[in-house]
Enzyme design. Structure first.
Site, PDB file in Angstrom:
ATOM      1  N   SER A 150       0.879  -1.195  -0.047  1.00 49.31           N
ATOM      2  CA  SER A 150      -0.259   0.068   0.121  1.00 49.31           C
ATOM      3  C   SER A 150       0.839   1.246   0.068  1.00 49.31           C
ATOM      4  O   SER A 150       0.225   2.479  -0.242  1.00 49.31           O
ATOM      5  CB  SER A 150      -1.132   0.014   1.219  1.00 49.31           C
ATOM      6  OG  SER A 150      -1.896  -0.907   1.319  1.00 49.31           O
ATOM      7  N   PHE A 177      -9.597   9.646  16.491  1.00 52.86           N
ATOM      8  CA  PHE A 177     -10.772   8.873  17.220  1.00 52.86           C
ATOM      9  C   PHE A 177     -10.356   7.485  17.755  1.00 52.86           C
ATOM     10  O   PHE A 177     -11.238   6.716  18.555  1.00 52.86           O
ATOM     11  CB  PHE A 177     -12.049   8.596  16.122  1.00 52.86           C
ATOM     12  CG  PHE A 177     -12.492   9.893  15.664  1.00 52.86           C
ATOM     13  CD1 PHE A 177     -13.243  10.658  16.381  1.00 52.86           C
ATOM     14  CD2 PHE A 177     -12.153  10.084  14.410  1.00 52.86           C
ATOM     15  CE1 PHE A 177     -13.642  11.917  15.671  1.00 52.86           C
ATOM     16  CE2 PHE A 177     -12.592  11.513  13.717  1.00 52.86           C
ATOM     17  CZ  PHE A 177     -13.332  12.293  14.552  1.00 52.86           C
ATOM     18  N   GLU A 191     -10.146   7.523   2.604  1.00 50.20           N
ATOM     19  CA  GLU A 191      -9.589   5.925   2.465  1.00 50.20           C
ATOM     20  C   GLU A 191     -10.369   4.878   3.233  1.00 50.20           C
ATOM     21  O   GLU A 191     -10.601   5.222   4.320  1.00 50.20           O
ATOM     22  CB  GLU A 191      -8.065   5.837   3.007  1.00 50.20           C
ATOM     23  CG  GLU A 191      -7.783   4.281   2.851  1.00 50.20           C
ATOM     24  CD  GLU A 191      -6.335   4.031   3.765  1.00 50.20           C
ATOM     25  OE1 GLU A 191      -5.652   3.069   3.328  1.00 50.20           O
ATOM     26  OE2 GLU A 191      -6.109   4.973   4.688  1.00 50.20           O
ATOM     27  N   HIS A 244      -4.621  -1.921  -4.389  1.00 50.96           N
ATOM     28  CA  HIS A 244      -4.177  -3.358  -4.943  1.00 50.96           C
ATOM     29  C   HIS A 244      -5.256  -4.347  -4.573  1.00 50.96           C
ATOM     30  O   HIS A 244      -6.573  -3.989  -4.129  1.00 50.96           O
ATOM     31  CB  HIS A 244      -2.977  -3.860  -4.223  1.00 50.96           C
ATOM     32  CG  HIS A 244      -3.235  -3.634  -2.624  1.00 50.96           C
ATOM     33  ND1 HIS A 244      -3.805  -4.607  -1.964  1.00 50.96           N
ATOM     34  CD2 HIS A 244      -2.598  -2.495  -1.615  1.00 50.96           C
ATOM     35  CE1 HIS A 244      -3.945  -4.174  -0.613  1.00 50.96           C
ATOM     36  NE2 HIS A 244      -3.274  -3.216  -0.462  1.00 50.96           N
TER      37      HIS A 244
END
Length: 561
Positions: free
Chosen positions: A147, A327, A369, A416
């Site tokens: 990633s 968070f 994301e 990916h």
């Protein structure tokens, strides 16, 4: 077959006969008993026979249904000949980490089944985008990518080595002294330089691989704080990713996700998990990066640091100039496990981000994301992964409702794939987490439709493959069976889809190298290096560079005069 199995099979077949349109909703309480019963191969075969003999939805029997559907699709496609060549005021990029094509398809079915339909005919929000391409995901040194190298490609426009972020392939992973001079900037940086507001929203740590490529330059994606860095790298002057988040681009308007512990001095007690040692601060340099973030903000601007959902939902976005929301100490919770009091959903974060960023008349760039899709797959927990996709799809819909295709380019893609698959000749409406309608012709045992090529779901019981009828394969954390035993399932190497809508979306149209994506987004928004067409458009006073370029091409030929 047991008496219970006989009765369940009879009931199921009868329900198909008299209520074919509700076959996928068949007696939930009995279905649950069936799914959690020690199922014999005979029962699986009997149920499979009923399923494959089930009636097709009545409208789908008529050829007119399919022809009308195709004709409508054709008309929609023909309208795309009128291209949207406006300048993109806003860019929104949704990145589903690990969201390969098989994951997209399975999530589509899940979305439909969550709305009480068979699922296959359902549409994800990304399915509605008019332009689709494929992205080649390999890293410069890896056939199957990670990633970090991929994030550098689709954010910075340059392919890179596995494990590195925001640097070219001249940087070797873990080698700090190969970083200097090889830094590459991202589209978030280009947008900020052009006067746009920028934001990052993620369900992972805000200094995880995907978001970090937007602002950091690191020889190792795992250098979350200085606590994770080797002494050699520290002595050579490299900075951890959390430090770079605060210092590299000091005026990122919106940052939301997890990763609190990397912002605080080592052993600092977490505000939410006071007794959890793993949640404590990690920084060896003693810095409180939250305080430093606040100190960088102009006094006349309104900046807010928040750590829970309640604080987020009570904010007035029209009085917020800068927002830092962290968070969780690490990654955020899976959507299926989320605490509705402390943790916001991805769609809630996206809604607030767009409201804050939209105040800038110059527009904005927002990176979103869905990062825990990837984590669910790595753990072999397909149910967790697919529910993460469905939540990201809600966020895509939310963003679409708040923006216009006339001035907002939206791109949805993945970094990916994974070695995730589903098959087994399952019939229409079969639960995406259910069994195939047959048993193996080799070991005579049932199997789930969802399987992994490798991962932690590989189990041998008594020298044979585990019988899935003896476990709760519908459980949120069930680890689907895999072919090869690994502690963590791996990425896949195939191309991933790129969905696009809005200005210049048609430029994403075929099979592309992954690093092409940010160049398209920058071209559409007239930011970054490739802006010659925008200068021409500005001189002509036109917001649309495409028609202007055509005009300029025709003028020397005298065609218009």
């Amino acid at each position: 077959m047991s008496r219970l199995e006989h009765q369940l099979t009879a009931d199921y077949c009868q329900s198909l006969l008299f209520h074919p349109h509700q076959s996928y909703l068949w007696a939930p309480e009995r279905k649950q008993v069936l799914e959690r019963t020690m199922i014999s191969p005979f029962l699986v075969l009997a149920i499979g026979t009923c399923l494959t003999n089930s009636l097709v939805p009545e409208k789908e029997k008529d050829p007119k249904y399919w022809r009308a559907q195709a004709q409508q699709t054709l008309q929609n496609a023909l309208r795309l000949q009128k291209l949207n060549t406006n300048v993109a005021k806003n860019i929104i990029m949704f990145l589903g980490d690990g969201m390969g094509v098989s994951t997209v398809t399975a999530a589509r079915i899940l979305k439909g089944q969550l709305h009480n339909s068979p699922g296959e005919e359902s549409r994800l929000e990304m399915d509605k985008f008019p332009f689709v391409a494929l992205s080649k995901t390999y890293n410069t040194n890896a056939q199957v990518p990670d990633s970090a190298g991929t994030a550098t490609a689709y954010l910075c426009g340059v392919k890179a080595n596995e494990g590195t972020v925001g640097v070219s392939a001249a940087t070797q992973r873990t080698q700090c002294n190969t970083t200097q001079g090889n830094e590459v900037t991202s589209i978030l940086h280009w947008a900020k330089e052009a006067g746009k507001s920028v934001g990052i929203v993620t369900t992972t740590r805000v200094n995880h691989a995907t978001p970090s490529a937007a602002y950091a330059h690191s020889a190792d994606r795992d250098w979350y704080s200085d606590n994770e860095m080797p002494s050699e790298a520290l002595s050579q002057g490299c900075k951890d990713i959390a430090y770079q988040l605060v210092h590299n681009i000091k005026d990122i308007e919106v940052i939301m996700g997890g990763g609190r512990k990397y912002m605080f001095p080592k052993n600092r007690t977490d505000v939410e998990y006071e007794m959890d040692e793993k949640a404590r601060g990690t920084r060896l340099d003693g810095l409180n990066l939250i305080d430093i973030w606040k100190s960088f903000k102009p006094r006349h601007k309104h900046s807010h640091y928040i750590w829970n959902r309640t604080e987020l939902l009570t904010l007035d976005p029209y009085t917020v100039d800068y927002l830092l929301g962290l968070f969780e100490p690490g990654d955020m919770q899976y959507e299926l496990n989320r605490n509705n009091v402390t943790d916001p959903s991805l769609s809630e974060m996206v809604e607030m981000a767009i409201k804050i960023l939209s105040k800038n008349p110059e527009g904005f760039f927002l990176l979103v994301e869905g990062g825990r899709i990837d984590h669910g797959h790595h753990e072999g927990k397909a149910k967790q992964a697919l529910h993460e996709v469905v939540e990201m799809d809600r966020a895509i819909g939310q963003a679409g409702d708040m923006t216009s295709q006339e001035d907002t380019l939206t791109v949805v893609t993945a970094d990916h794939s994974h070695v995730f698959t589903f098959g087994g000749y399952t019939p229409r409406g079969n639960s995406i987490f259910g069994l195939a309608p047959m048993v193996s012709d080799t070991d005579k045992k049932p199997f789930t439709a969802i399987l992994y090529g490798n991962g932690p779901g590989y189990k041998v019981v008594g020298g044979e493959r585990e019988n899935v009828s003896m476990v709760d394969y519908a459980h949120n954390n069930y680890q689907a069976q895999s072919a090869v035993p690994l502690r963590h399932e791996t990425h896949g190497g195939e191309d991933v889809a790129v969905f696009a809508k809005g200005p210049m979306a048609h430029l994403l149209h075929g099979v592309h190298e992954q690093n092409y994506i940010p160049h398209v987004m920058a071209y559409a928004a007239c930011i970054g290096a490739n802006r010659d067409h925008c200068a021409s458009a500005s001189l002509a006073g036109s917001p649309s560079p495409g028609p202007l370029l055509l005009l300029l091409a025709l003028l020397p030929l005298g065609i218009l005069f």
